[in-house]
Motif scaffolding. Structure first.
Motif: not given
Lengths: 592, 592
Positions: A176-178, A218, A220-223, B167, B180-181, B183-184, B575, B578
């Motif tokens: 996923r992109d930020f 960058f 946007d992953e579930d860490l 960030l 930057v929105p 997601r988490m 996107q 999410e």
């Protein structure tokens, strides 16, 4: 003037000099008429002395100072009566003549020592205090040095560092992109780069020839445990090169970095195909410090009446030598339980102890000594060794055995500090068939070229052929960590277009997302390829540490938060309006 | 193997050798039985020769090649009969034995030459072709070299390069943030840093002592001519320093960079107060190549019956010497019109020509020769000089005269290539009173400290006192461009809190936005200060160019778009979902 010297600088040659130092109060000790203070800065610790008989007022003042107070002192350097050989400045001390408190300090929430009493959460909240601790500060300084040396090496090799943009275009491929909403282009978004991949390829089309950049990326992953939403790469690309040129160049870089920053002369960089890595170690990033190659036993273990093995697709094992001889039955039982945890999911663990004049094994009743001798021969095992054997579905079993191998390596103390075993893993498949989504994924990324001999098979072959395509793609693995990876790229519009086809892009999607790149290939794109090293990971591996987090000055936690500055956070409605955005809750509320 | 040498490498010493080269076809010329091709890469151009008599087929093939084709050739180096002294490889050529087209090229949309026929728009769309042009490519290579040397100098001075996060947290202070929105963390946003200001201060609190970073920064501004939404800074901070330490360190850096990259030994770095800069040049970034200091004439020009001057708050002028003598009345008329354009807005321009035995001036009838002699004395003018005089409201008039001074400098050829005049501008006001919003703004930024002598006035003074506070804030100006600026920072919670008060923050706002920094000041923050250089601007100024855009590999246009990759662009609804976001149009449409 705040200082004539820093706190790590004074030696016997300075004795008798009047000096001024500034720094933090690390510790203080009162002994009758004397008070000693250890004053610290980035460069070291210097001992200060206050004597009641010399200046009662000053000494009284010194006794009131707390930990982490910021001080400026002036005084005279003298030789210490009891020297401290563990400290570079340990031969001398300063008899303080004047003292100024530059700033006071509250008592820190944890101790500022090599070993601290602070937990993870509080250390992150007060990261600026955690960074005062020597091990963390040395990590950050090491990182800086490693970057300097990386640039030195690559610049000496004619690489040009080019900054590629951070505000780019979002593509649904990959992670996923930020995204970054554009105020001036309402309803549109930039994306933050997952890597500068397309830009570095365009730089090759532009004739830059050799590009590098130490660059933030960058995702946007579930860490997971040791991932960060922003991370740093040593990113490189070269024109008019084959895989061989790239491997040699980055083997050279790696040798240079190990040598100049930690004084290690690396040995060989062996090369292994992806297929062999999976076959011999059950992993595409095997740790070569451990040994214990996999040995397949289907031909000698099946058909002897042991139903578990008989019904298995694969019977495969490793041989633990040396230290392993000390594994008691209890140890083996614990190891079996460890393998049966859901994270690994082995059904069981078969062992064979090779002992003087015989074998000990829970499957002994199915196999004669003659049978087991054949196993032992396959492993080249000797007295005192233990064979550990798993069975089941092939891919899963190899993965499980890989976990066991690593765990054994740990328990047997085979991952020695200062021992570094690099490895190139080569010949990755170009495409990976995904049963679930019924489509191909790019094993490396969509810009990777098939091997030269596979090009016509790729352009003309059937579906099955595609599964067998191999790429000039390569990973550098050190001690079981993937340090970097790269590939020779496609530089031809037709081939790139075919690859997007295979990956399930429509012509329109491919054009909308990567038209600029395919367009560039029509204006004299040179053959090119590259590699990227994970810089955070490289820092950690070279320092023999497992977590990247303490090599990052201000890391995020597992939910992507910076708990020190409390980000992310809400923003003003004005800001949202300017960006032509609404929060979802807000707009649903409005509708109710 | 693609090449044994690059296209800039071959010399007389290589004559007779068999070589392989790869590169682009820059130009080709057919002469009867011979065909010559110039083959180009980043390193230079090499001449290839094909001879019909040697190999008719090969020569025919060579004649079919187009511009920008990518070739690999092998052949033998020989001495040229007519040497090209303007080219490093001009003594030799290669008699080609074999030729391979590595990639074809469509005809480029503009010529790939030092001077191109391509307009801005098309060059940006095909930036990868524009980057093949030598002047642009050299800019990018210069930038890389400048970064390498910057790092070398600072690392040698014990600076640690630390990467600060991209960030971070949005703060409504200053320019607009890109956000930057997350997601988490639904409904929450990161911001991209406008500078690493608070982080570098925290690194000082952390004891890093000397920090630097060459770092991308982001500002969501309406783009003026030469601004970019992402730009690069050389960002620095030091502990236990005074302004003097910082000026010396970065004067050293600047000298070093000019010397090592363009071979210029810089002269003095004079220092001038902000007040003097405005008084003498009407600008806080005066170009010292020009001279022509302002001379105030109120005492000699007012009260003589010339109503324009009599009613003016300020009468002030400059003296054009030397070349200026050639200014005809027509030239002066044009200059007056130039000054009267709305961008400058002068009502008129009074001149006095100093001639043999008298003066020529349109205001001659109001002033006797004796009067004008006094003017001339104030300027120290001599025969042949022209005085240019403006009048009106003080601030506006100085600004207009500053524009005139720069324009005169240009017309008189005083801005010479290779002439660099650095200047430190010092003693900026701490706060700036804004009549419109009826509040103070930070002249530098909210973390700048007042001068030591002004601290108690700041903590205890009244509103008027605040206007007179001065800061240890400094700008480095070279040839009229602001290269960088910085300040000594506040390191005390109380003073920082007072500054936020003055800037109109409520206690709650200050705490929410900068509580982490004020908190850090309570745990032993050292005195510290720093500076940041605009890296893009430094590249341009050192290269004697006025636009930063051609020192950026992939710049954005004036609406913040990258027209090559077509970003920003729309993103999928998935996107948006999410990210818990809706576009504004979309949600209003839903409500209708």
């Amino acid at each position: 003037m705040y200082r004539t010297h820093n706190c790590g600088e004074l030696r016997m040659t300075h004795v008798g000099q009047e000096v001024t130092l500034s720094g933090w109060l690390q510790a203080s000790r009162d002994f009758g008429s004397m008070t000693f203070i250890d004053m610290r800065d980035r460069y070291g610790i210097t001992q200060l002395v206050f004597n009641i008989e010399d200046d009662e007022g000053l000494c009284a003042e010194a006794r009131k100072l707390g930990r982490e107070f910021v001080l400026r002192i002036s005084g005279v350097v003298r030789e210490r009566s009891n020297k401290n050989e563990n400290r570079a400045t340990g031969d001398v001390e300063i008899v303080v003549k004047s003292l100024e408190i530059l700033n006071a300090s509250k008592t820190p929430p944890f101790t500022i020592d090599d070993e601290t009493d602070g937990g993870d959460e509080i250390r992150m909240k007060y990261r600026y205090l955690d960074l005062r601790r020597n091990p963390i500060q040395q990590n950050i300084i090491f990182r800086s040095k490693l970057a300097i040396e990386t640039r030195k090496y690559l610049a000496d090799q004619n690489f040009v560092e080019v900054e590629t943009p951070c505000l780019i275009k979002s593509t649904p491929e990959g992670a996923r992109d930020f995204v970054v909403p554009s105020r001036m282009n309402a309803g549109q978004f930039y994306a933050l780069p997952q890597s500068p991949q397309t830009f570095k390829q365009l730089l090759m089309v532009a004739g830059l020839d050799k590009y590098f950049q130490i660059v933030k990326c960058f995702r946007d992953e579930d860490l997971r445990a040791d991932r960060q939403p922003e991370f740093t790469q040593i990113d490189c690309e070269m024109s008019f090169v084959t895989q061989e040129d790239i491997l040699n160049t980055f083997e050279g870089l790696t040798r240079y970095l190990f040598n100049t920053t930690i004084g290690i002369e690396l040995g060989d960089f062996p090369r292994m195909s992806y297929d062999d890595a999976l076959r011999l170690y059950g992993s595409d990033k095997p740790d070569l410090r451990i040994g214990m190659e996999f040995v397949e036993l289907n031909d000698v273990a099946k058909g002897k009446g042991f139903p578990v093995f008989d019904s298995a697709e694969l019977v495969v094992g490793i041989c633990a030598s040396g230290e392993a001889a000390n594994f008691s039955n209890k140890d083996i039982k614990k190891l079996t339980e460890w393998m049966q945890r859901p994270q690994i999911g082995a059904k069981g663990l078969v062992y064979v102890k090779v002992e003087a004049g015989g074998f000990k094994s829970p499957v002994g009743k199915f196999y004669s000594d003659e049978d087991l001798t054949k196993w032992v021969e396959k492993f080249g095992a000797k007295e005192g060794d233990i064979l550990f054997i798993l069975s089941g579905e092939e891919e899963k079993t190899r993965k499980q055995l890989s976990e066991l191998r690593l765990e054994m390596g740990k328990r047997m103390g085979l991952m020695k500090e200062g021992d570094f075993k690099p490895l190139w893993v080569l010949d990755f498949p170009l495409l990976e068939w995904d049963e679930d989504s019924n489509r191909f994924h790019a094993m490396h990324h969509p810009f990777t070229a098939p091997k030269k001999d596979d090009v016509s098979r790729m352009l003309n072959g059937d579906h099955e052929t595609m599964k067998s395509l191999r790429a000039d793609a390569y990973d550098l693995v050190i001690n079981g960590s993937e340090i970097g990876g790269g590939s020779i790229r496609i530089h031809d519009r037709e081939l790139q277009s075919k690859n997007f086809d295979l990956l399930g892009f429509t012509k329109e999607e491919a054009e909308a997302q990567f038209g600029f790149l395919m367009g560039a290939f029509e204006f004299g794109a040179p053959p090119h390829g590259g590699i990227a090293f994970g810089f955070d990971r490289l820092c950690a591996v070279m320092s023999g540490q497992s977590s990247i987090r303490d090599f990052i000055a201000f890391p995020k936690n597992n939910t992507g938060r910076d708990i020190m500055i409390d980000a992310p956070s809400t923003i003003d409605n004005t800001q949202l309006d300017e960006l032509s955005l609404k929060l979802e809750e807000e707009s649903s509320a409005a509708k109710e």
